[in-house]
Design an enzyme around this catalytic site. Structure first.
Site: not given
Length: 806
Positions: A231-232
């Site tokens: 995820d970012a």
């Protein structure tokens, strides 16, 4: 899978240099021209339409699609979204990648979760089935090529936004294997999803991006390679806010070894990621074989996407550009909006007669709101617009108070798009839109745009509404004993002041005391319109960017107080009131005596929301939606938001012992249905076998109707605590008045298994199970019994085969 056209991943891998391989580990993969390898990007958002890439068909939120209980419809929506991704990719292949980040399969354990709208159900089996349908649509039906590469989110135990990167989701073994893992397993085992995203949180004290379950569990469920993306910024959290490892090089190396293949860090700049892996190799923290393993998975997915095919060989390369928002997709959006409407309560007020005069009232009466992962709708039909022209007299009012603001003898004024100032002359009028918890937005009355704070701190009136990763258009009015009020800007945490030039700003350091003058009493005006109408429709709900969204959980289940006041005022003026709720999550909307004669709910329904809603209100379509979450009567019925032990906490419809406001599976029809003649294909079954359960369903009402026949079971005796009821199958049936049909459901005895910690395997006990068929988890019409034998002697796999658990 072998492929006669494109180079195989191993062939490409052997020809890549180590620096080239490292460049493929980042979200934005650089091209390798000498090998004919184009640039590639993971992470196109496709939750309920193509997001962040310009206009695209916007379908109902995922929780809204789920309430259709219609896998065929959901698969068709996924296919439409996949085609639009393809069209946008062909127009801009460098920016639009074919790896899509959808669907979200975290079971909706707690309705306060800020991202509730992204999921499908609190039931893991139903989540898996519906998400599999959406993912199948996204991936397409070709045996060796993918339309897009669906990525399941977020692995694992992710249901809270507050402090999400530093909280640990503690999962007892039974909760892990019976509740959290199944929703991820189903789309992977079916070959519908080909990738998974790890989650921000920790699981049992370990960052999810380092979880041994990545390689130990999820990669064993699929026949093909499974790509796992970060995820970012989440891998950076390992040595950052989580402080789990001493530095980023160590953290990145550990994530690669744990099974993360693609790193979503530093936006479109792969430099820092490549530098960290270069150092990790030098320090011996990873080997080239670790890099090869990840790159092979990346290339495997790219091969299946046709990314490496010569021209003319990719079966999905010819999707026309005009597929985006084409007539077929607009009609599909309307059908999805129509099937997503749930009739919660009806004392006969609905459907509306064709000559009904209606007042459509409330903050969501004439607006269609989008969430963080929505696309840009080419158009949007509100509840009011959907009824306009279909009934003889349709009036609307938002129900908001209209005010002016003064400081001393000078009024707050705005000149379109310019900073708000104090000055002489007529004051600007603002509508105060209440989104709950004291949070309001200020909408300029004469042009409809909203007030927000620029990065410089100046207030301007040029915003379409609350939105963005940081919402800069929300305030609280803090009333003081002297009658004045402070205007508190939530994003900055500062009060609004006035600078020497008379401009309103949030960074002056000296808050202004505003006099608030009421110009229009919104509830009174709405009530006056209601009194003059045959029926009042009060359209209430949430703003998807306020008080419950990514990064922010809800505090409770209550409707905003201003919306409650509006509903009371309208009901007092016209008892023939329909409450229309449009929201990303359930609300505690009071007991039966407090509710209006009719209540409908839908998620935010996308561009065709108003047309789909009108079809149901007018009886052109039966309300076929059914809840996929429990609606609780009070927040006090919920455990702590961070308590992930659904078994120990008696959480979700599976274990909840209280009386819900509306139960899982609930939804009314304009028809009436009778259930009779329950039959089981056998009274006893061995673990691993399938049992047919059939029932005669008759439409005894006056309207055509759609029924969702639901099959639940309950194990009567067990060595461990068992669910009070658990969904096993369902079927939709549409019947004309007086017509009947025999509906057949399937009960897989392997699904009756529970996780035995001592054996580290799923087991099916010798036991008698109640077989419950009805309209919801609490509205059971027929009860039978099934004795299951032989299962307790040996573990069974989740697909029903005897032997050790997979």
């Amino acid at each position: 899978m072998t492929d006669p056209v494109a180079p195989r991943p191993d062939d490409l891998l052997a020809r890549l240099t180590l620096p080239e391989k490292l460049g493929l580990l980042h979200q934005w993969q650089a091209p390798v021209p000498r090998l004919g390898l184009p640039a590639f990007r993971t992470g196109t958002e496709a939750l309920h339409g193509v997001a962040w890439l310009g206009e695209a068909t916007v379908f109902p939120q995922a929780i809204g699609l789920a309430t259709s209980w219609n896998p065929d419809l959901i698969r068709a929506v996924g296919a439409a979204v996949g085609d639009e991704v393809r069209a946008k990719h062909q127009a801009d292949p460098g920016r639009v990648g074919l790896n899509v980040w959808a669907p979200v399969v975290n079971p909706l354990r707690d309705p306060r979760w800020g991202r509730n709208e992204e999921g499908w159900s609190e039931d893991p089996w139903l989540t898996g089935r519906l998400a599999t349908a959406y993912a199948h649509g996204l991936r397409g039906d070709h045996p060796t090529r993918l339309r897009t590469a669906p990525t399941l989110k977020h692995f694992l135990g992710y249901n809270n936004e507050t402090d999400r990167a530093v909280t640990s989701s503690d999962l007892p073994p039974r909760v892990l294997h019976e509740y959290e893992l199944p929703a991820f397993r189903a789309p992977l085992a079916a070959g519908a999803a080909v990738a998974v995203m790890a989650s921000y949180n920790l699981v049992d004290g370990v960052p999810a991006h380092l979880s041994p379950l990545i390689d130990g569990e999820l990669r064993g469920w699929a026949d093909d390679e499974v790509l796992v993306v970060g995820d970012a910024g989440a891998v950076g959290n390992i040595a950052g806010v989580q402080a789990y490892l001493p530095d980023h090089v160590t953290g990145f190396a550990a994530a690669l070894r744990a099974g993360i293949d693609s790193f979503t860090e530093d936006d479109d700049d792969p430099g820092p990621t490549v530098a960290r892996f270069t150092e990790a190799l030098a320090r011996g923290l990873v080997t080239e074989s670790d890099v090869d393993r990840a790159v092979r998975r990346i290339l495997s997915v790219r091969t299946r996407l046709g990314d490496l095919d010569p021209p003319g060989h990719d079966p999905y390369a010819g999707v026309p550009a005009d597929v985006v928002n084409c007539p077929a997709h607009r009609e599909l959006a309307r059908e999805a909006a129509r099937q997503s409407v749930v009739l919660l309560r009806n004392d006969g007020l609905l459907p509306l007669a064709p000559d009904t005069r209606v007042a459509v009232l409330g903050p969501l009466a004439d607006t269609v709101l989008t969430d963080w992962y929505s696309g840009t709708p080419p158009y949007a039909v509100s509840a009011y617009r959907g009824l306009l022209g279909r009934l003889p007299d349709v009036r609307t009012h938002c129900g908001a108070d209209r005010i002016t603001l003064r400081v001393g003898d000078r009024a707050v004024r705005c000149v379109d798009g310019a900073p708000l100032v104090l000055g002489d002359g007529a004051p600007t009028e603002f509508d105060v839109v209440d989104w709950g918890q004291g949070v309001v937005a200020l909408r300029v009355a004469h042009h409809g745009r909203y007030v927000g704070a620029q990065d410089s701190g100046t207030l301007v009136d040029d915003r379409p509404g609350p939105g963005g990763w940081v919402v800069r258009e929300t305030f609280r009015l803090h009333h003081r004993p002297d009658g004045s009020a402070l205007l508190h800007h939530l994003a900055t945490g500062r009060h609004v002041g006035v600078d020497p030039e008379g401009r309103l700003r949030v960074d002056t350091g000296d808050p202004a005391g505003f006099t608030v003058d009421l110009v229009v009493d919104g509830a009174a005006e709405a009530a006056a319109l209601a009194a003059a109408a045959d029926v009042a429709l009060v359209v209430l709900g949430n703003h998807p960017m306020v008080n419950g969204r990514e990064t922010e959980d809800r505090a409770d289940l209550a409707l905003p107080s201003g919306q409650q006041d509006l509903l009371r005022a309208v009901r007092a003026a016209n008892p023939r009131t329909v409450l229309v709720l449009t929201s990303s999550y359930p609300y505690a909307v009071g007991g039966a005596r407090e509710q209006p004669p009719a209540v409908l709910w839908s998620a935010h329904g996308g561009q065709e929301h108003g047309n789909g809603l009108a079809d149901v209100l007018l009886g052109a379509a039966d309300p076929g939606g059914r809840l996929t979450q429990t609606w609780y009567a009070d927040t006090a019925e919920l455990p702590d938001l961070l308590d992930y032990d659904v078994i120990g906490a008696d959480a979700t419809y599976l274990y909840h012992r209280g009386e819900p406001l509306y139960p899982f599976g609930h939804g009314l029809s304009y028809a009436a249905f009778d259930y009779a003649d329950l039959r089981l294909s056998t009274a006893t079954a061995h673990a691993g076998e399938e049992v047919e359960v059939s029932v005669e369903v008759t439409n005894t009402g006056r309207h055509p109707g759609t029924e969702v026949v639901q099959l639940y079971t309950r194990q009567r005796r067990s060595r461990v605590k068992q669910p009070l009821r658990q969904l096993r199958d369902f079927a939709r049936v549409t019947l004309d008045p007086g017509c009947a049909a025999r509906v057949t459901l399937r009960l897989r005895t392997a699904d009756l298994a529970w996780w035995d910690e001592n054996r580290a395997a799923t087991v099916v006990e010798d036991a008698v199970h109640s077989v419950l068929v009805g309209r919801s988890a609490r509205d059971v019409r027929l009860v039978g019994a099934l004795a299951v034998t032989g299962g307790d002697a040996a573990p069974v796999t989740t697909d029903g085969r005897s032997g050790a658990a997979r």
